[in-house]
Design an enzyme around this catalytic site. Sequence first.
Site, PDB file in Angstrom:
ATOM      1  N   ASP A 177       7.711   1.657   3.654  1.00 48.81           N
ATOM      2  CA  ASP A 177       8.767   2.327   4.421  1.00 48.81           C
ATOM      3  C   ASP A 177       9.688   1.366   5.176  1.00 48.81           C
ATOM      4  OD1 ASP A 177       6.648   1.566   6.021  1.00 48.81           O
ATOM      5  OD2 ASP A 177       6.743   3.314   7.335  1.00 48.81           O
ATOM      6  N   PRO A 237       0.856  -1.188   0.000  1.00 51.24           N
ATOM      7  CA  PRO A 237       0.000   0.000   0.000  1.00 51.24           C
ATOM      8  C   PRO A 237       0.890   1.235   0.000  1.00 51.24           C
ATOM      9  CG  PRO A 237      -0.197  -1.278   2.064  1.00 51.24           C
ATOM     10  CD  PRO A 237       0.984  -1.792   1.333  1.00 51.24           C
ATOM     11  N   GLU A 254      -3.141  -7.826  11.868  1.00 47.30           N
ATOM     12  CA  GLU A 254      -2.409  -9.047  11.531  1.00 47.30           C
ATOM     13  C   GLU A 254      -3.106 -10.256  12.142  1.00 47.30           C
ATOM     14  OE1 GLU A 254      -1.202  -6.322  12.886  1.00 47.30           O
ATOM     15  OE2 GLU A 254       0.516  -5.594  11.721  1.00 47.30           O
ATOM     16  N   ASP A 314       5.084  -3.115   3.321  1.00 49.49           N
ATOM     17  CA  ASP A 314       4.843  -1.673   3.465  1.00 49.49           C
ATOM     18  C   ASP A 314       5.983  -0.901   2.807  1.00 49.49           C
ATOM     19  OD1 ASP A 314       2.600  -2.341   4.817  1.00 49.49           O
ATOM     20  OD2 ASP A 314       3.242  -1.619   6.778  1.00 49.49           O
ATOM     21  N   ASP A 333      -3.327   4.458  -2.305  1.00 48.53           N
ATOM     22  CA  ASP A 333      -4.448   4.952  -1.499  1.00 48.53           C
ATOM     23  C   ASP A 333      -4.878   6.259  -2.158  1.00 48.53           C
ATOM     24  OD1 ASP A 333      -6.172   5.982   0.358  1.00 48.53           O
ATOM     25  OD2 ASP A 333      -4.819   5.767   2.068  1.00 48.53           O
TER      26      ASP A 333
HETATM   27  C1  UGA Z   1       2.207  -0.363  11.370  1.00 49.32           C
HETATM   28  C2  UGA Z   1       2.244  -1.691  10.628  1.00 49.32           C
HETATM   29  O1  UGA Z   1       3.591  -2.027  10.335  1.00 49.32           O
HETATM   30  C3  UGA Z   1       1.446  -1.542   9.332  1.00 49.32           C
HETATM   31  O2  UGA Z   1       1.535  -2.728   8.595  1.00 49.32           O
HETATM   32  C4  UGA Z   1       0.009  -1.220   9.695  1.00 49.32           C
HETATM   33  O3  UGA Z   1      -0.753  -1.026   8.520  1.00 49.32           O
HETATM   34  C5  UGA Z   1       0.001   0.085  10.481  1.00 49.32           C
HETATM   35  O4  UGA Z   1       0.856  -0.013  11.630  1.00 49.32           O
HETATM   36  C6  UGA Z   1      -1.410   0.453  10.961  1.00 49.32           C
HETATM   37  O5  UGA Z   1      -1.502   1.257  11.887  1.00 49.32           O
HETATM   38  O6  UGA Z   1      -2.379   0.022  10.366  1.00 49.32           O
HETATM   39  P1  UGA Z   1       3.189   2.033  10.509  1.00 49.32           P
HETATM   40  O7  UGA Z   1       4.624   2.236  10.211  1.00 49.32           O
HETATM   41  O8  UGA Z   1       2.611   2.676  11.731  1.00 49.32           O
HETATM   42  O9  UGA Z   1       2.914   0.499  10.503  1.00 49.32           O
HETATM   43  O10 UGA Z   1       2.252   2.443   9.262  1.00 49.32           O
HETATM   44  P2  UGA Z   1       2.650   3.142   7.886  1.00 49.32           P
HETATM   45  O11 UGA Z   1       3.969   2.654   7.414  1.00 49.32           O
HETATM   46  O12 UGA Z   1       2.441   4.604   8.016  1.00 49.32           O
HETATM   47  O13 UGA Z   1       1.509   2.561   6.925  1.00 49.32           O
HETATM   48  C7  UGA Z   1       1.511   1.211   6.498  1.00 49.32           C
HETATM   49  C8  UGA Z   1       1.369   1.152   4.981  1.00 49.32           C
HETATM   50  O14 UGA Z   1       0.157   1.756   4.598  1.00 49.32           O
HETATM   51  C9  UGA Z   1       2.480   1.869   4.224  1.00 49.32           C
HETATM   52  O15 UGA Z   1       2.851   1.128   3.100  1.00 49.32           O
HETATM   53  C10 UGA Z   1       1.833   3.191   3.823  1.00 49.32           C
HETATM   54  O16 UGA Z   1       2.339   3.734   2.619  1.00 49.32           O
HETATM   55  C11 UGA Z   1       0.379   2.799   3.678  1.00 49.32           C
HETATM   56  N1  UGA Z   1      -0.575   3.894   3.990  1.00 49.32           N
HETATM   57  C12 UGA Z   1      -0.455   4.608   5.156  1.00 49.32           C
HETATM   58  C13 UGA Z   1      -1.606   4.184   3.111  1.00 49.32           C
HETATM   59  O17 UGA Z   1      -1.728   3.548   2.064  1.00 49.32           O
HETATM   60  N2  UGA Z   1      -2.478   5.205   3.421  1.00 49.32           N
HETATM   61  C14 UGA Z   1      -2.361   5.952   4.550  1.00 49.32           C
HETATM   62  O18 UGA Z   1      -3.177   6.868   4.763  1.00 49.32           O
HETATM   63  C15 UGA Z   1      -1.323   5.633   5.445  1.00 49.32           C
HETATM   64 MN    MN Z   2       5.588   1.840   8.397  1.00 51.72          MN
END
Ligand code: UGA
Ligand code: MN
Length: 320
Positions: free
Chosen positions: A184, A84, A270, A182, A115
């Site tokens: 990042d 995503p 998860e 993900d 997204d």
């Molecule tokens: C943690 C987990 O590692 C993620 O797998 C989980 O989705 C997330 O928490 C959660 O809260 O649901 P975190 O580093 O906090 O990860 O989350 P992000 O890296 O900011 O987002 C996870 C993925 O979703 C990324 O690939 C990011 O690009 C994507 N994302 C994030 C979207 O597609 N839309 C958004 O608005 C935010």
């Molecule tokens: Mn992340």
Amino acid sequence: MKSVLFSRFFILLPWILIVIIMLDVDTRRPAPPLTPRPYFSPYAVGARVQLRRGNPRRDPEKRNASRTQPHPEPPLPTIYAITPTYSRPVQKAELTRLANTFRQVAQLHWILVEDAAARSELVSRFLARAGLPSTHLHVPTPRRYKRPGLPRATEQRNAGLAWLRQRHQHQLAQPGVLFFADDDNTYSLELFQEMRSTRKVSVWPVGLVGGRRYERPLVENGKVVGWYTGWRADRPFAIDMAGFAVSLQVILANPKAVFKRRGSQPGMQESDFLKQITTVEELEPKASNCTKVLVWHTRTEKVNLANEPKYHMDTVKIEV
Ligand code: UGA
Ligand code: MN
């Protein structure tokens, strides 16, 4: 005196010529390519060279590398990476890091899910030049779910799952492994070697997560018996999204398994998903019985754009 020199010269001449020719032939031999596929290559979707590391007999990534084998080996399972992603100043940098990793992995198909209400030009252009087999999807997160404290990327991961099921609905599924990557995180190449042999659901440690240096499944006699974690140890599967892979067969055999919005909290996605497809007893520990960190839950710092001009902008428009 002169004739002695002459005769020595003619005796040596053929040898000198032979040495020169041999040196020339050796340097003309084409050097093996460093990367399996050239970057920005328009013909990048064909067969690829395997990773050139480790002991060839023990390295599953090298199974197809030898051309002299009497029997062709079964094909390498395809790794489907569902990523995503959303628009923000660091998006292209994140995707660049990810593509640089994925480009070194044999037989990987990247499912990039934006997204967004439509596919963006930035991501479309990026993917077209990335030199990777890929699928570009998009689905916007409904506004009501875009709040701190709610799980992220639920709709995007489900779109990736739906695409996989749709693609394999009429054909006998080729061997495949699904992994949620993900945009990042940081992935070692060894991780892909480990996950490729997933029979049903495999698990491994994740670094820099849950307020600890790492979280990991606890393994006894080859079975997962618990979780080393500092955060919500009551989770049925106390594991980050980056800590497991699922075989394509399991995804197809459980067509209703998806990520749920209703009742799901961050950190429980998860478990909610894994509960639908497996049990803790069934999990396959990877990375030396879950004693090695091969993926890191890195998070990119928000960039400082305080000095971006509102007026007197640059004379050219540059994509960042
Ligand atoms: C943690 C987990 O590692 C993620 O797998 C989980 O989705 C997330 O928490 C959660 O809260 O649901 P975190 O580093 O906090 O990860 O989350 P992000 O890296 O900011 O987002 C996870 C993925 O979703 C990324 O690939 C990011 O690009 C994507 N994302 C994030 C979207 O597609 N839309 C958004 O608005 C935010
Ligand atoms: Mn992340």
